[in-house]
Design an enzyme around this catalytic site. Sequence first.
Site, PDB file in Angstrom:
ATOM      1  N   PRO A 594     -12.968 -51.618 -39.499  1.00  0.00           N
ATOM      2  CA  PRO A 594     -11.575 -51.244 -39.223  1.00  0.00           C
ATOM      3  C   PRO A 594     -11.287 -49.760 -39.435  1.00  0.00           C
ATOM      4  CG  PRO A 594     -11.646 -53.277 -40.485  1.00  0.00           C
ATOM      5  CD  PRO A 594     -13.065 -52.771 -40.408  1.00  0.00           C
ATOM      6  N   VAL A 665     -15.005 -48.370 -28.431  1.00  0.00           N
ATOM      7  CA  VAL A 665     -13.688 -47.826 -28.766  1.00  0.00           C
ATOM      8  C   VAL A 665     -13.612 -46.305 -28.680  1.00  0.00           C
ATOM      9  CG1 VAL A 665     -13.039 -49.747 -30.250  1.00  0.00           C
ATOM     10  CG2 VAL A 665     -14.266 -47.796 -31.233  1.00  0.00           C
ATOM     11  N   GLU A 667     -13.419 -44.105 -26.286  1.00  0.00           N
ATOM     12  CA  GLU A 667     -12.644 -43.391 -25.277  1.00  0.00           C
ATOM     13  C   GLU A 667     -11.239 -43.940 -25.045  1.00  0.00           C
ATOM     14  OE1 GLU A 667     -15.927 -44.027 -22.431  1.00  0.00           O
ATOM     15  OE2 GLU A 667     -15.777 -41.890 -22.035  1.00  0.00           O
TER      16      GLU A 667
HETATM   17 MO1  MOS Z   1     -18.518 -39.632 -23.030  1.00  0.00          MO
HETATM   18  S1  MOS Z   1     -17.234 -38.526 -21.958  1.00  0.00           S
HETATM   19  O1  MOS Z   1     -19.258 -40.532 -21.858  1.00  0.00           O
HETATM   20  O2  MOS Z   1     -19.360 -38.782 -24.097  1.00  0.00           O
END
Ligand code: MOS
Length: 709
Positions: A594, A665, A667
């Site tokens: 978490p 998680v 992006e």
């Molecule tokens: Mo990411 S922009 O695929 O490191």
Amino acid sequence: MRRAPAGGSGGASIGASPPRREAREKVTGSARYTADVALPGLAHVAVVPAEMIHGRVTGVHPEDALARPGVLAVLHAANCPRLNGTDGADLAVLQSRSVVHRGQFVAAVVAETPRIAHEAARTVRVDYAPGPHRLSPDTPGDGFHRPPDHGPFFPTDCSHGDVEYALSHAPVRIEATYTTPLYHHHALEPHGTVAYWHDGALTVFDTTQGPSGTRDILARLFGISPDQVRVIARHVGGGFGSKAAPRAHLVLAAVAALVVGRPVRTALTREQLSVVAGYRPPTVQRVRLGAEADGRLLAVSHVSFEQTSLTSDHCEYPAAPTRTMYAAPNRETRHWRTRLNVPSPTWMRAPGECPGMFALESAMDELAVACSVDPVELRLRNDTANDPHSGRPFSTRNLAACLRLGAERFGWADRDRLRAERGDGRRLVGMGVAASTIPQYRFPSRASARTDDLDRYTVRIAAVDIGTGARTVLAQIAADTLRVDVERVTVEVGDSAHPAASWAGRSSGTTSWGTAVVRACEGLRSAIGRCGGRVPDGGLEATADTLDELATPRTHSQHAFGAQFAEVTVDTSTREIRVPRMLGVFAVGRVINPVTVRSQLVGGMVMGLSMALCEVGVIDRTYGHFHTRDLAAYHVATFADAPGIEAICIDEEDFHTSPTGSKGVGEIGIVGTAAAIANAVHHATGHRIRGLPLDVRALMEAAEPGNGT
Ligand code: MOS
């Protein structure tokens, strides 16, 4: 208290938040990053950047530099060792006299100290024969072409049904053009490489998001076997995509080390990053929506125009997420691109989804206003159980659950009342919402798991921790698979000498590496079982390779989803926009840790807020250099800009995406954030700003009669 599952002595690490393994090293400053690596005899490189935009180098004059004490070599196209058939012309460092953008490396000085190198580099005179250049499309559409039909992961364009017919007959239509500027990554740690050769083998310490991939590319460039290359990345201070693919400074360090026969360091300054490290290309996106009077979508068209360099095939694909978001029967997504004499763009956190969802989710807000439907309700009405593009069911979607929970927690139902109550003469207040999504990838990886005594376990994988907590999370996954306490598991990452692994990119690290770690640990448990629960002399080790497992075609469409809520205030005299509160609610599968998950999500949201309000990268349209080369000119949000950002996750498990039930998680937090803020600005002011950033100038322009409503 740890809960021990039946028959085990551990197994409750997933869902707990053991401290990051390298936390003490990092907070005490003892963690050694690439540029900190000190080797006996280390020499230093300074680059000579091209001072023109497009043409040829006709002469390099290194004499003054070479005459300086401490200068070891000056490399340029005429004397640089030849590299093998290159992976992308951007890595063909000093291989030709051609210059395709300002700032391209045309020579490099190797010297005893960084200072000697930098001072000498300024004395290297270069003659040029400039040619015609193109720094911007002359007219919209001019010189744009279609990229190849297929990108690395999906088709470039798509078309379903009859969009034009549906749009022309739709009771409600939205047609708007949205723009996003160029964005720099500016990870905290600038790019650098330390390289040395020993008996024909190459070792590099590098700021990379993928040691195995970097190793393979170096092997090809230098014509040696991958076994003769070792890439080490113990700590990486962020990447956001800028360290996903090898960059020119890496090649330069390796080639310079070959020439001087000593270890060599190439450490880029922050000012050099904009040219060398890639950037997110600016986009112009045209979105058309057709809907029933109640907001149900009949048609969606999303067409994006963007730029790349002469040497890169990069495409951002902003329209791609529109394929899977909403259940419109008629849909098209198209991408157009033009080549300019600019440095190469590259992936940046949520490539495609980040700018694309700014456009789509702004347009959805415009549709909500046009239909007089609540923006949360509008998205619920257009929710879908099947991926409209592939027709396959989603492994899990739960966008609706994120929207509902977020609306409840954020006080969405009261937004008009809060706007009236909290606004006073000096401040306008508004709330906005936007959806977010990110596709789920899982790439083949290998891992090993070993024990000598059933007390300590060691997992090795050529993964890399770019600041996400990967070491810690992989230890949790290993511990639960082995059914032992997490403290008994050592995880070694950041070294291509470990079993080969995929990169830390596309939010895929934990799912890709985690799968390999699970399989290796399952193998080790079986081996222990076969040995009657004892470990023979010499220990037991199991290895795993997920290549075959991941070759099975997918039965489900796999994406993470989320809902972003923003409250803004707009000062009526200064027109300053502030964001006192944001809430992101995400459906990202099972949460392994978490604390680290929250850090990824909140970090992404801060980056999205920064994109909404602050960031804009500018290339000079006459001279081809970046005006925004440092953090004085390129503004990023700081702590004071983001006082109240919170992220929560709904209960979800997705075993199609990973054996632990987790999704990526890294992006999703940046996706939709800017749209939520722009939509909140519209709620507060009545002005629709379709071009980022949402700054004073944008608000003043929007306030002019006839604009931006
Ligand atoms: Mo990411 S922009 O695929 O490191």
